[in-house]
Design a protein around this motif. Structure first.
Motif, short mmCIF file in Angstrom:
data_model
loop_
_atom_site.label_atom_id
_atom_site.label_comp_id
_atom_site.label_asym_id
_atom_site.label_seq_id
_atom_site.Cartn_x
_atom_site.Cartn_y
_atom_site.Cartn_z
N PRO A 61 39.07 2.80 65.62
CA PRO A 61 38.64 3.11 67.00
C PRO A 61 39.03 4.52 67.44
N GLU A 62 40.21 4.95 67.05
CA GLU A 62 40.68 6.31 67.36
C GLU A 62 39.78 7.35 66.69
N PHE A 63 39.44 7.12 65.42
CA PHE A 63 38.59 8.06 64.70
C PHE A 63 37.20 8.16 65.32
N LEU A 64 36.62 7.00 65.64
CA LEU A 64 35.28 6.99 66.23
C LEU A 64 35.25 7.68 67.58
N GLU A 65 36.28 7.44 68.37
CA GLU A 65 36.35 8.08 69.69
C GLU A 65 36.37 9.60 69.54
N LYS A 66 37.14 10.11 68.58
CA LYS A 66 37.22 11.55 68.39
C LYS A 66 35.91 12.12 67.89
N LYS A 67 35.29 11.47 66.91
CA LYS A 67 34.03 11.98 66.38
C LYS A 67 32.94 12.01 67.45
N ARG A 68 32.91 10.99 68.29
CA ARG A 68 31.92 10.95 69.36
C ARG A 68 32.22 11.98 70.43
N ARG A 69 33.49 12.24 70.66
CA ARG A 69 33.87 13.27 71.61
C ARG A 69 33.49 14.64 71.09
N PHE A 70 33.72 14.89 69.81
CA PHE A 70 33.32 16.18 69.22
C PHE A 70 31.82 16.38 69.37
N LYS B 28 29.86 15.19 71.60
CA LYS B 28 29.55 15.48 73.01
C LYS B 28 29.88 16.92 73.35
N ILE B 29 31.00 17.41 72.85
CA ILE B 29 31.40 18.79 73.10
C ILE B 29 30.38 19.76 72.51
N TYR B 30 29.96 19.49 71.27
CA TYR B 30 28.96 20.35 70.64
C TYR B 30 27.67 20.37 71.45
N SER C 50 35.98 16.59 61.20
CA SER C 50 37.18 15.86 60.79
C SER C 50 38.00 15.46 62.00
N THR C 51 38.57 14.26 61.97
CA THR C 51 39.42 13.80 63.07
C THR C 51 40.79 14.48 63.06
N LEU C 52 41.04 15.34 62.08
CA LEU C 52 42.23 16.18 62.12
C LEU C 52 42.08 17.29 63.15
N ASN C 53 40.83 17.61 63.49
CA ASN C 53 40.57 18.67 64.46
C ASN C 53 40.89 18.20 65.87
N THR C 54 40.97 19.15 66.78
CA THR C 54 41.19 18.86 68.19
C THR C 54 39.93 19.19 68.99
N GLU C 55 39.88 18.77 70.24
CA GLU C 55 38.74 19.09 71.09
C GLU C 55 38.61 20.60 71.29
N GLU C 56 39.76 21.27 71.34
CA GLU C 56 39.75 22.73 71.50
C GLU C 56 39.11 23.39 70.29
N MET C 57 39.36 22.83 69.11
CA MET C 57 38.75 23.36 67.89
C MET C 57 37.25 23.19 67.92
N ALA C 58 36.79 22.03 68.37
CA ALA C 58 35.35 21.78 68.46
C ALA C 58 34.70 22.78 69.42
N LYS C 59 35.37 23.04 70.53
CA LYS C 59 34.84 24.02 71.49
C LYS C 59 34.79 25.41 70.86
#
Length: 366
Positions: free
Chosen positions: A244-253, A255-257, A345-354
């Motif tokens: 669930p943590e991984f999916l949340e991050k991938k979906r957030r990335f 959305k950011i993109y 990758s879920t190793l990344n952060t939201e700031e990295m995606a931005k």
């Protein structure tokens, strides 16, 4: 900090589970971790049974083998996918029939599938490309009308849903890979999901060298050494808890993109069907730039420490599969020429995606 395209996310929980496995001494194929992983995976996906395998490729091979598919048979596959989707068709002696993809979702086009059906068609393998669910209503309608079983290659879409149902639950079999770059990893390994309990038991028998343990080392059928190890399963149990943590991050990335690049005139995103939720294993885009092609864009991104990857090459480009080309596959080639996978990758952060999105936007502007 380094930005990763698709690297695995491993931490203390994984260490704890693996050490528990080592302490138990059940590190090979016999032991409690494999059946526990199979049971919990089936529960998560929503099927009656799950059978672990040595790889996702082995899962697809076993699904085709269990259906009795062999020489003289045809199997319909999308022309854009990872090679592991198609190789098992050759393993069983069947013929792959390639169909073009939808230009919006990048998935197998149901109309092309129906046009490709012949009396020799014995299976259809839809791939939920990059985690984006296929049009399963249309594909299941074709399956039911023609009596052709579906084997879902759900490797990239673990956790994705189509109208509330998880991918891997629609076809006769669902197949998953847990390679190091997938949504969750066991280092290697794969899984077959199904509601056919009899078929599941037979596959479990086959992957263990078709050994009848009640008679010692007695093998009434030709089997396969396709078993998952307990070490792999222990890692899978930890990763499944974190899914669930991984999916949340991938979906957030994703959305950011979309938010950051949505106003860029050169970019289009992979589209979803209504009432679906992708796993967004890899967020991917089409880039139609008047001066820069994908290799040039990748070069400029790399110079700024941003990893990327091209879309899968159409399978009919590879020497073993050129003989199976039956059309021009214009959508597949367009997507290959213009498509790009972004760091997910879920190793990344939201700031990295931005940062990735802003760098890509600047590369396309300059």
């Amino acid at each position: 900090m380094e930005i990763f395209l698709d690297a695995p996310n491993l931490g203390n929980l994984e260490k704890e589970y693996i050490l528990n496995c080592i302490d138990s001494t059940y590190v090979s194929t016999a032991g409690p971790f494999v059946p526990e992983f199979e049971e919990k995976f089936a529960t998560y996906i929503g099927t009656k049974k799950a059978v672990s395998t040595q790889s996702g490729t082995a899962a697809l091979h076993m699904a085709l083998y269990e259906l009795g598919i062999g020489s003289g048979d045809e199997v319909i596959v999308p022309v854009i996918t990872f090679i592991a989707t198609v190789n098992p068709v050759i393993y069983v002696g069947a013929t792959p029939v390639f169909v073009d993809i939808d230009p919006k979702t990048w998935n197998m086009d149901p109309e092309k599938v129906e046009q490709a059906i012949t009396p020799k068609t014995k299976a259809i393998i839809p791939v939920h490309l990059y985690g984006n669910p296929c049009d399963m209503d249309a594909l299941m309608d074709i399956s039911n009308r023609y009596g052709i079983p579906i084997i879902e290659d759900a490797t990239e879409s673990l956790g994705a849903t189509y109208k509330g149902r998880k991918t891997g639950t629609f076809g006769k079999f669902g197949c998953f890979s847990f390679n190091g770059n997938k949504v969750i990893t066991t280092g290697g390994g794969g899984m077959i999901t199904t509601d056919d309990e009899k078929a599941a038991e037979h596959i479990k028998f086959l992957v263990n060298q078709a050994r009848d343990a009640s008679k010692g080392y007695y093998h009434p059928e030709i089997g396969f050494n396709y078993r998952m190890t307990n070490l792999e399963a222990s890692l899978g149990l930890a990763q499944l808890e974190r899914l669930p943590e991984f999916l949340e991050k991938k979906r957030r990335f994703n959305k950011i993109y979309r938010e950051t690049l949505g106003d860029c005139e050169y970019i289009k995103f992979q589209e979803t069907h209504p009432e679906t939720e992708s796993s967004w294993w890899l967020t991917s885009v089409l880039i139609d730039h008047p001066e820069k092609d994908i290799p040039q864009i990748q070069k400029e991104l790399k110079e700024k420490s941003i990893p990327s990857r091209r879309i899968f090459v159409p399978i009919v480009e590879f020497p073993p599969y050129k003989q199976f080309r039956t059309g021009n596959y214009k959508n597949a080639y367009m997507i290959y020429e213009k498509g790009l996978n972004l760091p997910s990758s879920t190793l990344n952060t939201e700031e990295m995606a931005k940062k990735v999105a802003e760098v890509l936007k600047n590369v396309l502007k300059n």
